[in-house]
Structures are given as structure tokens and as C-alpha cells.
Design an enzyme around this catalytic site. Structure first.
Site, PDB file in Angstrom:
ATOM      1  N   ARG A 165       0.835  -1.229   0.000  1.00 33.18           N
ATOM      2  CA  ARG A 165       0.000   0.000   0.000  1.00 33.18           C
ATOM      3  C   ARG A 165       0.860   1.265   0.000  1.00 33.18           C
ATOM      4  O   ARG A 165       0.535   2.259   0.665  1.00 33.18           O
ATOM      5  CB  ARG A 165      -0.930   0.040   1.227  1.00 33.18           C
ATOM      6  CG  ARG A 165      -1.902  -1.082   1.323  1.00 33.18           C
ATOM      7  CD  ARG A 165      -2.911  -1.088   0.159  1.00 33.18           C
ATOM      8  NE  ARG A 165      -3.904  -2.122   0.399  1.00 33.18           N
ATOM      9  CZ  ARG A 165      -3.718  -3.399   0.104  1.00 33.18           C
ATOM     10  NH1 ARG A 165      -2.601  -3.800  -0.487  1.00 33.18           N
ATOM     11  NH2 ARG A 165      -4.661  -4.284   0.346  1.00 33.18           N
ATOM     12  N   SER A 238     -11.043  -0.115   3.661  1.00 35.62           N
ATOM     13  CA  SER A 238     -10.172  -0.262   4.841  1.00 35.62           C
ATOM     14  C   SER A 238      -9.616   1.099   5.217  1.00 35.62           C
ATOM     15  O   SER A 238      -9.033   1.782   4.374  1.00 35.62           O
ATOM     16  CB  SER A 238      -8.995  -1.191   4.530  1.00 35.62           C
ATOM     17  OG  SER A 238      -9.485  -2.444   4.162  1.00 35.62           O
ATOM     18  N   GLU A 335      -4.734   4.092   5.890  1.00 36.52           N
ATOM     19  CA  GLU A 335      -4.589   3.744   4.470  1.00 36.52           C
ATOM     20  C   GLU A 335      -5.266   4.826   3.626  1.00 36.52           C
ATOM     21  O   GLU A 335      -4.791   5.210   2.563  1.00 36.52           O
ATOM     22  CB  GLU A 335      -5.254   2.382   4.214  1.00 36.52           C
ATOM     23  CG  GLU A 335      -5.170   1.961   2.771  1.00 36.52           C
ATOM     24  CD  GLU A 335      -5.764   0.586   2.497  1.00 36.52           C
ATOM     25  OE1 GLU A 335      -5.377  -0.380   3.180  1.00 36.52           O
ATOM     26  OE2 GLU A 335      -6.588   0.499   1.582  1.00 36.52           O
TER      27      GLU A 335
HETATM   28  C1  LIG Z   1     -15.563  -0.415  -0.645  1.00 38.44           C
HETATM   29  C2  LIG Z   1     -14.106  -0.154  -0.934  1.00 38.44           C
HETATM   30  C3  LIG Z   1     -13.250  -1.228  -1.096  1.00 38.44           C
HETATM   31  C4  LIG Z   1     -11.888  -1.019  -1.353  1.00 38.44           C
HETATM   32  N1  LIG Z   1     -11.067  -2.096  -1.521  1.00 38.44           N
HETATM   33  C5  LIG Z   1      -9.759  -1.919  -1.742  1.00 38.44           C
HETATM   34  C6  LIG Z   1      -8.884  -3.045  -1.895  1.00 38.44           C
HETATM   35  O1  LIG Z   1      -9.306  -4.185  -1.859  1.00 38.44           O
HETATM   36  N2  LIG Z   1      -7.565  -2.797  -2.093  1.00 38.44           N
HETATM   37  C7  LIG Z   1      -7.058  -1.534  -2.166  1.00 38.44           C
HETATM   38  O2  LIG Z   1      -5.846  -1.396  -2.343  1.00 38.44           O
HETATM   39  N3  LIG Z   1      -7.861  -0.459  -2.043  1.00 38.44           N
HETATM   40  C8  LIG Z   1      -9.185  -0.611  -1.831  1.00 38.44           C
HETATM   41  N4  LIG Z   1      -9.998   0.471  -1.680  1.00 38.44           N
HETATM   42  C9  LIG Z   1      -9.433   1.831  -1.739  1.00 38.44           C
HETATM   43  C10 LIG Z   1      -9.557   2.550  -3.106  1.00 38.44           C
HETATM   44  O3  LIG Z   1     -10.588   2.007  -3.868  1.00 38.44           O
HETATM   45  C11 LIG Z   1      -8.246   2.495  -3.899  1.00 38.44           C
HETATM   46  O4  LIG Z   1      -7.205   3.054  -3.167  1.00 38.44           O
HETATM   47  C12 LIG Z   1      -8.382   3.198  -5.257  1.00 38.44           C
HETATM   48  O5  LIG Z   1      -7.237   2.978  -6.036  1.00 38.44           O
HETATM   49  C13 LIG Z   1      -8.586   4.709  -5.117  1.00 38.44           C
HETATM   50  O6  LIG Z   1      -8.875   5.216  -6.398  1.00 38.44           O
HETATM   51  P1  LIG Z   1      -9.591   6.589  -6.607  1.00 38.44           P
HETATM   52  O7  LIG Z   1      -9.557   6.906  -8.049  1.00 38.44           O
HETATM   53  O8  LIG Z   1     -10.911   6.588  -5.963  1.00 38.44           O
HETATM   54  O9  LIG Z   1      -8.582   7.555  -5.801  1.00 38.44           O
HETATM   55  P2  LIG Z   1      -8.934   8.869  -4.992  1.00 38.44           P
HETATM   56  O10 LIG Z   1      -9.636   8.498  -3.734  1.00 38.44           O
HETATM   57  O11 LIG Z   1      -9.576   9.867  -5.862  1.00 38.44           O
HETATM   58  O12 LIG Z   1      -7.461   9.377  -4.619  1.00 38.44           O
HETATM   59  C14 LIG Z   1      -6.664   8.625  -3.712  1.00 38.44           C
HETATM   60  C15 LIG Z   1      -5.276   9.286  -3.627  1.00 38.44           C
HETATM   61  O13 LIG Z   1      -4.614   9.170  -4.876  1.00 38.44           O
HETATM   62  C16 LIG Z   1      -4.290  10.473  -5.409  1.00 38.44           C
HETATM   63  N5  LIG Z   1      -4.543  10.389  -6.852  1.00 38.44           N
HETATM   64  C17 LIG Z   1      -5.693  10.099  -7.486  1.00 38.44           C
HETATM   65  N6  LIG Z   1      -5.536  10.099  -8.809  1.00 38.44           N
HETATM   66  C18 LIG Z   1      -4.235  10.413  -9.025  1.00 38.44           C
HETATM   67  C19 LIG Z   1      -3.442  10.617 -10.201  1.00 38.44           C
HETATM   68  N7  LIG Z   1      -3.957  10.484 -11.424  1.00 38.44           N
HETATM   69  N8  LIG Z   1      -2.135  10.957 -10.045  1.00 38.44           N
HETATM   70  C20 LIG Z   1      -1.584  11.104  -8.815  1.00 38.44           C
HETATM   71  N9  LIG Z   1      -2.293  10.947  -7.671  1.00 38.44           N
HETATM   72  C21 LIG Z   1      -3.590  10.611  -7.781  1.00 38.44           C
HETATM   73  C22 LIG Z   1      -5.236  11.440  -4.696  1.00 38.44           C
HETATM   74  O14 LIG Z   1      -4.721  12.752  -4.655  1.00 38.44           O
HETATM   75  C23 LIG Z   1      -5.328  10.793  -3.319  1.00 38.44           C
HETATM   76  O15 LIG Z   1      -4.190  11.109  -2.569  1.00 38.44           O
HETATM   77  C24 LIG Z   1     -11.372   0.304  -1.446  1.00 38.44           C
HETATM   78  C25 LIG Z   1     -12.258   1.391  -1.280  1.00 38.44           C
HETATM   79  C26 LIG Z   1     -13.606   1.165  -1.037  1.00 38.44           C
HETATM   80  C27 LIG Z   1     -14.530   2.339  -0.903  1.00 38.44           C
END
Ligand SMILES: Cc1cc2nc3c(=O)[nH]c(=O)nc-3n(C[C@H](O)[C@H](O)[C@H](O)COP(=O)(O)OP(=O)(O)OC[C@H]3O[C@@H](n4cnc5c(N)ncnc54)[C@H](O)[C@@H]3O)c2cc1C
Length: 341
Positions: A165, A238, A335
Site C-alpha cells: 500500500r 479499509s 490507508e
Molecule cells: C468499498 C471499498 C473497497 C476497497 N477495496 C480496496 C482493496 O481491496 N484494495 C485496495 O488497495 N484499495 C481498496 N480500496 C481503496 C480505493 O478504492 C483504492 O485506493 C483506489 O485505487 C482509489 O482510487 P480513486 O480513483 O478513488 O482515488 P482517490 O480516492 O480519488 O485518490 C486517492 C489518492 O490518490 C491520489 N490520486 C488520485 N488520482 C491520481 C493521479 N492520477 N495521479 C496522482 N495521484 C492521484 C489522490 O490525490 C489521493 O491522494 C477500497 C475502497 C472502497 C470504498
């Protein structure tokens, strides 16, 4: 590209929490991204790039800078004549749709990462992982805007410093904005069902060699039974990372809690299940304080009721951190990106 003012952030996150962004824009090309970052720099504003908002918590007061919602779309699949297929996916592509397409095309490597919300561009940020797979293992390189120099550069897999992570993006926070990810997926791979819960799923079904699609469907089914549906629940999944502790510390805890699950990391340290600790040691499964709870089926996941504030989520997470420290001596780490609170 239109820059809007005082836009509520909550609807852009899966927690559905957070006040207004002073400035907000969506970008659908690299040129627009540059324009947005220049706007923020000229006004000496902080800026944040947002994907699906599924791993963030914003303050009730909102964000005083510019939020850049990344919607740079497009992907190409190239068969380079080897065992692998090279895929360039732009950062705004939906992660789950992308996984579905790779499985449909019989490409191995990210099927265990099915059903994770968010966008392709955020996947490398925390090196998303689930069911024994991590995205960093199939990433060849990334195209990023280096906001320090305002130049687009390629970062290799090695440059990204992927670990559990974690990646360079968490350490040089805000410096790089991912616009494209290059994946290398195998055309004739083997599925990975070593993760205990996944292995058991197929043993119970008497399937010894599951197909790629069967593995994806199994992951979707397991997740459905264990995790809240983010379209219904207010959650960011998480909230904390599983702690990684020394072998000595693990042995010490095992004397008190013989059933504590632990997995040996490549460096010999032990990753312990925080969900188990919160449930069995801290009595926190289903715990509710005000509008915030741990999810009834997985204590590592926080869920919020409508009307919950970021302050309540932070207070609740502090309570969990305190309980874990008191009972085990372990300091747990978030996380979710809650730097904006
Ligand atoms: C129900 C649920 C289940 C989940 N299960 C998992 C799992 O099994 N495993 C896991 O690892 N995660 C899990 N996650 C967490 C999440 O889905 C991941 O971390 C996902 O990759 C976040 O993507 P996002 O586009 O929503 O990022 P955001 O929430 O929009 O951003 C997250 C971070 O990344 C940065 N960011 C976003 N896009 C970019 C970019 N293009 N360039 C640079 N920085 C950027 C943002 O500034 C922020 O700091 C889960 C979340 C939920 C709600």
C-alpha cells in the site's frame, strides 16, 4: 476547461463527506491538466488530483485550493508478439471496467483486483492490492506530469518504489500526477489462488483449476459478502493498513493471542491482520460512536451514516488507534488519504 468556485466535495467521494472546494475543475486531456496546475500555481493555491474519491477524506471546512478531477480517458491494447500484451490506460478510466475488459480479453494479472472502486490513475498511488495480488507487479511504467518542473516524464516500475500500500507518490506527495499507466499482462498465465479465502472458495466448489473468469467471479462474490457496497454505504474501504511487525513482536503477541493471523513478508517481518485485532482483541467489530461505525462484517472498514462529519470519522479512528496501541503496543497507520482534514 472550466474552473468552478465553491463546489461541494462530498458528492465526489465515496465517504460523501467534506465541505466545498474553493476551486474545482475536471480535466480530460494532458493540456487541460497543465492549464489547471498553472492556474493553481499562479494563484499560489494548493492543488489535489482526484480520481473516484474512494480513498480520501476531506475536511468539513472543505479545501481552500484547487481540486482537479482527472477524467483523461482512453486505452490501447497492443500484442507485441511475446507472451504478454501491453496496455496503455489513461488515468481517468474506471478501474473495475478496466479489469473486466482485461479478463474478457483473456489477459492474466489483475483479476484478483476485481471490484476495487476508483480510477486507473490512483491504482499505483497506494499500489492497490487484494487477494494475494498487487498492481505494482504488472505495471511497466507510468506517464506523469512532474508538477515541480511542469514536464511530462515516464517513471519505470523501479522508480515507483512499490511496496505494501505504498509508492513514491505517497512520499513525494502531490509532485507527480499520473496521466497514463502501462501494464504488461500475460496472455497465457496461471491464476493465483494462493490467498487462503480464495483457495478455500474453490476447494469448497471442488474446482481444482479455475479459469480466469471463475477467479474474477469468485473475488467479486467473496467481496460482496464481506465488504460494504460503496454505492450504498458511505465508506472508503479499509481505513488502516495491516501493521507489519518484527518476528519478536509477533512471537510476543502470539503468546497472548495464539490465533493472531500473520503472514511473513519478503524482508522477514510479519504482516498481521488488523481486522482480527480490532475484532478479537479490541472488541471493535460493529462498534458505533455517533454517526461512525466499523463495518459489521469487517472491522478494518469504517462506515458513516448520513450527516456524519469528517471530525467524527477522525475522532472514531483515533479511538481505534488508541485501543490497538493500548492492547498490543502497535501503532497503526491510515490507508485512506486524510491529509485534507
Ligand atoms: C468499498 C471499498 C473497497 C476497497 N477495496 C480496496 C482493496 O481491496 N484494495 C485496495 O488497495 N484499495 C481498496 N480500496 C481503496 C480505493 O478504492 C483504492 O485506493 C483506489 O485505487 C482509489 O482510487 P480513486 O480513483 O478513488 O482515488 P482517490 O480516492 O480519488 O485518490 C486517492 C489518492 O490518490 C491520489 N490520486 C488520485 N488520482 C491520481 C493521479 N492520477 N495521479 C496522482 N495521484 C492521484 C489522490 O490525490 C489521493 O491522494 C477500497 C475502497 C472502497 C470504498
Amino acid at each position: 476547461m472550466k474552473i468552478q468556485e465553491n463546489v461541494p466535495i462530498a458528492p465526489y467521494t465515496t465517504f460523501r463527506i467534506g465541505g466545498p472546494a474553493r476551486f474545482f475543475c475536471t480535466v480530460s486531456s494532458e493540456d487541460e491538466l497543465v492549464e489547471a496546475v498553472r492556474f493553481a500555481k499562479e494563484k499560489s493555491l494548493r492543488f489535489i488530483v482526484l480520481g473516484g474519491g474512494s480513498n480520501v477524506l476531506f475536511s468539513d471546512q472543505g479545501f481552500s485550493g484547487l481540486i482537479i478531477k482527472n477524467e483523461i480517458m482512453g486505452k490501447t491494447f497492443t500484442d507485441d508478439g511475446t507472451l504478454y500484451s501491453v496496455i496503455d490506460a489513461n488515468a481517468g478510466e474506471d478501474w473495475e471496467e478496466f479489469v473486466a475488459e482485461t479478463v474478457e480479453k483473456d489477459l492474466f494479472g489483475i483479476e484478483n483486483l476485481s471490484s476495487i472502486p476508483g480510477k486507473v490513475g490512483a491504482a499505483p498511488v497506494q499500489n492497490i492490492g487484494a487477494y494475494g495480488a498487487e498492481v505494482g507487479n504488472v505495471i511497466e511504467s507510468l506517464r506523469v506530469l512532474d508538477t515541480k518542473t511542469m514536464k511530462f516524464i515516464d517513471l519505470s516500475f523501479v522508480d515507483c518504489k512499490f511496496s505494501y500500500r505504498d509508492s513514491i507518490f505517497k512520499h513525494e506527495k502531490g509532485r507527480y500526477i499520473v496521466t497514463k499507466v502501462r501494464f504488461r499482462l500475460c496472455k497465457q498465465g496461471d491464476v493465483n489462488i494462493e490467498y487462503k479465502e480464495l483457495g478455500k472458495y474453490f476447494i469448497d466448489k471442488h474446482i481444482s483449476k479455475p479459469s480466469l473468469k471463475e477467479v474474477r467471479n469468485a473475488v467479486i462474490e467473496i467481496r460482496k459478502n464481506k465488504l460494504p457496497d460503496w454505492k450504498v454505504w458511505r465508506t472508503a474501504g479499509s481505513f488502516f493498513k495491516n501493521p507489519i511487525i518484527t518476528g519478536d513482536k509477533f512471537a510476543e503477541l502470539k503468546k497472548i493471542y495464539p490465533d493472531l493471523p500473520g503472514y511473513t513478508e519478503p524482508d522477514g517481518r510479519i504482516k498481521v491482520s488488523l481486522g482480527w485485532i480490532l475484532d478479537k482483541v479490541c472488541d471493535a467489530k460493529g462498534l458505533t460512536i455517533g454517526n461512525v461505525s466499523t463495518y459489521e462484517k469487517q472491522a478494518l472498514v469504517l462506515v458513516a451514516k448520513p450527516g456524519a462529519t469528517a471530525s467524527e470519522v477522525v475522532a472514531f479512528s483515533n479511538e481505534l488507534m488508541h485501543r490497538v496501541k493500548e492492547k498490543t503496543g502497535i501503532e497503526i497507520e491510515g490507508e485512506v488519504d486524510w491529509a485534507f482534514v
